[in-house]
Enzyme design. Structure first.
Site, PDB file in Angstrom:
ATOM      1  CB  THR A  51      52.803  -3.768  -1.063  1.00  0.00           C
ATOM      2  OG1 THR A  51      53.158  -2.980  -2.187  1.00  0.00           O
ATOM      3  CG2 THR A  51      51.338  -4.137  -1.157  1.00  0.00           C
ATOM      4  CB  THR A  52      54.414  -6.869   2.819  1.00  0.00           C
ATOM      5  OG1 THR A  52      54.360  -7.492   1.530  1.00  0.00           O
ATOM      6  CG2 THR A  52      54.135  -7.920   3.866  1.00  0.00           C
ATOM      7  CE1 TYR A 117      41.026   6.600  -8.676  1.00  0.00           C
ATOM      8  CE2 TYR A 117      41.964   8.798  -8.558  1.00  0.00           C
ATOM      9  CZ  TYR A 117      40.867   7.973  -8.703  1.00  0.00           C
ATOM     10  OH  TYR A 117      39.632   8.518  -8.891  1.00  0.00           O
ATOM     11  CE1 TYR A 143      56.436  -4.617  -6.253  1.00  0.00           C
ATOM     12  CE2 TYR A 143      55.918  -3.038  -4.523  1.00  0.00           C
ATOM     13  CZ  TYR A 143      55.739  -4.277  -5.104  1.00  0.00           C
ATOM     14  OH  TYR A 143      54.872  -5.171  -4.535  1.00  0.00           O
ATOM     15  NE  ARG A 148      48.816  -5.236  -3.340  1.00  0.00           N
ATOM     16  CZ  ARG A 148      48.312  -5.219  -2.105  1.00  0.00           C
ATOM     17  NH1 ARG A 148      47.591  -4.196  -1.700  1.00  0.00           N
ATOM     18  NH2 ARG A 148      48.514  -6.219  -1.273  1.00  0.00           N
ATOM     19  CE  LYS A 171      58.399  -6.867  -4.368  1.00  0.00           C
ATOM     20  NZ  LYS A 171      57.709  -6.434  -3.125  1.00  0.00           N
ATOM     21  CB  ILE A 213      61.717  -7.739  -2.654  1.00  0.00           C
ATOM     22  CG1 ILE A 213      63.113  -7.167  -2.921  1.00  0.00           C
ATOM     23  CG2 ILE A 213      61.021  -6.931  -1.555  1.00  0.00           C
ATOM     24  CD1 ILE A 213      63.123  -5.741  -3.438  1.00  0.00           C
TER      25      ILE A 213
END
Length: 301
Positions: A51-52, A117, A143, A148, A171, A213
Site C-alpha cells: 500500500t505504501t 471493492y 494482509y 482500506r 500482517k 511491517i
C-alpha cells in the site's frame, strides 16, 4: 521459521516526472538509495509493492520492475535481508500470473492483501488464498487491512488458512487488539503475526507477534528496529517508552492518505520521492510544517 523477526519496511515507490508523460515514472536510482538507507540503518526486511508503495497504480510490468530492483539491490548489500513483494488484489486470475512472475525475479516471500471493492465472503477468502498458495512454493504473508478494503479477515478464517503449508504469517492492520489476540490464540505457531499499525508495535509484540511491517520505518528505520530488539531483549520498558515517544510522528504520517505524508518526510531527509501518482496528491502546507517540526523534535532533521 519466521520469514523475518523485527522491522519490515513497507517501502515507498519513488517516481519522477518526465516531459512526455502526465504519469510520473519509477525512479530506480532513488529506490536503490532508499533500500541502501534501510539496510544500513537496521531494517530486518523489505516489503516492495505494498500500500505504501502505491501498488494500486502500478501495472503488472511496473510491479515486476519495482520488485526486481528491490531484489537486486538487497542482494548487493553486505547485510542480507529478505525481500517480500505485495501481490494482492481483487482478481484471483491476475494474481496467479503475477505471483509466478514475482517468484521468477527472486523475491523471498509474497504478501497478499484481501480483495477490495468486489470483496468476498469468508469462504471466498479461503478459496481465493488457497488457489494462490497452490500456485507457488514461496511463503505467503496475508494482509488484513479492513480500513482500506472494507473486508475483515476473521480469526477463524485465518485459522483455516494457517493449515496450508506456505501460508505462514499475517500482517494484521485491523486495529482490533482483541481480534489479534484471538488470531494468535487460535493459530499458535502455525501463523506468525506482524503488526500492520505503527502505533500497535509493542502491544502486538506483547501478544506474541514477530514484529511490524511499517510505514514510519521508511524515515526512522533504526528507531523501529531498536524498539523491537529492546522488547525481545527483555527491556520492555524501553520498548514501550520508544513506542510512546514515536506516537506524535506516527499520527502525522497518517494525518492524510498514506503514503502522501511519508513521501514528503522522505523528501525532507534528502531522498527524492517525486509526486504520488493520481488520484493521490501532495499534503497541504500546514501538515508539511507540522511534520517538519515533529521530525526535528524527534531527531530526524
Amino acid at each position: 521459521m519466521a520469514i523475518f523477526t523485527g522491522s519490515g519496511t513497507a517501502l515507498c515507490t519513488p517516481f519522477q516526472n518526465t516531459g512526455n508523460s502526465e504519469t510520473p515514472i519509477f525512479n530506480e536510482e532513488s529506490y536503490r538509495k532508499l533500500i541502501e538507507f534501510q539496510v544500513y540503518n537496521g531494517t530486518d526486511a523489505l516489503v516492495a509493492c505494498g500500500t505504501t508503495g502505491e501498488v494500486s497504480t502500478l501495472d503488472n510490468d511496473e510491479h515486476i520492475e519495482v520488485a526486481s530492483v528491490a531484489v537486486q539491490t538487497a542482494k548487493a548489500q553486505k547485510r542480507k535481508i529478505p525481500v517480500i513483494a505485495g501481490a494482492g488484489g481483487n482478481d484471483t486470475r491476475n494474481i496467479l500470473g503475477l505471483v509466478k512472475r514475482l517468484q521468477h525475479v527472486g523475491v523471498d516471500a509474497i504478501m497478499l492483501v484481501t480483495p477490495y471493492y468486489n470483496k468476498t465472503s469468508q469462504r471466498g477468502l479461503i478459496e481465493h488464498f488457497t488457489m494462490i498458495a497452490a500456485a507457488t512454493d514461496l511463503p505467503i504473508i496475508l494482509y488484513n487491512v479492513p480500513s482500506r478494503t472494507s473486508l475483515n479477515m476473521l480469526p477463524k478464517t485465518l485459522y483455516e488458512l494457517s493449515k496450508l503449508p506456505n501460508i505462514v504469517a499475517v500482517k494484521e492492520a485491523s486495529g482490533d487488539i482483541s481480534q489479534i489476540a484471538e488470531v494468535i490464540a487460535l493459530c499458535g505457531e502455525n501463523l506468525d503475526v506482524y503488526s500492520g499499525n505503527d502505533d500497535h508495535i509493542v502491544p502486538v509484540l506483547s501478544l506474541g507477534g514477530k514484529g511490524v511491517i511499517s510505514t514510519v520505518s521508511n524515515i526512522a528505520p533504526q528507531q523501529v528496529h531498536d524498539m523491537i530488539i529492546s522488547y525481545f531483549d527483555g527491556d520492555t520498558k524501553t520498548a514501550a517508552t520508544m513506542q510512546i515517544e514515536m506516537l506524535p510522528l506516527i499520527r502525522l504520517l497518517f494525518a492524510d492518505v498514506n503514503p502522501m505524508p511519508v513521501k514528503a518526510a522522505l523528501q525532507m531527509l534528502g531522498l527524492e520521492m517525486g509526486d504520488c501518482r493520481r488520484p493521490l496528491t501532495k499534503i497541504d502546507e500546514t501538515l508539511q510544517n507540522d511534520l517538519s517540526k515533529e521530525m526535528k523534535r524527534y531527531g530526524l532533521l
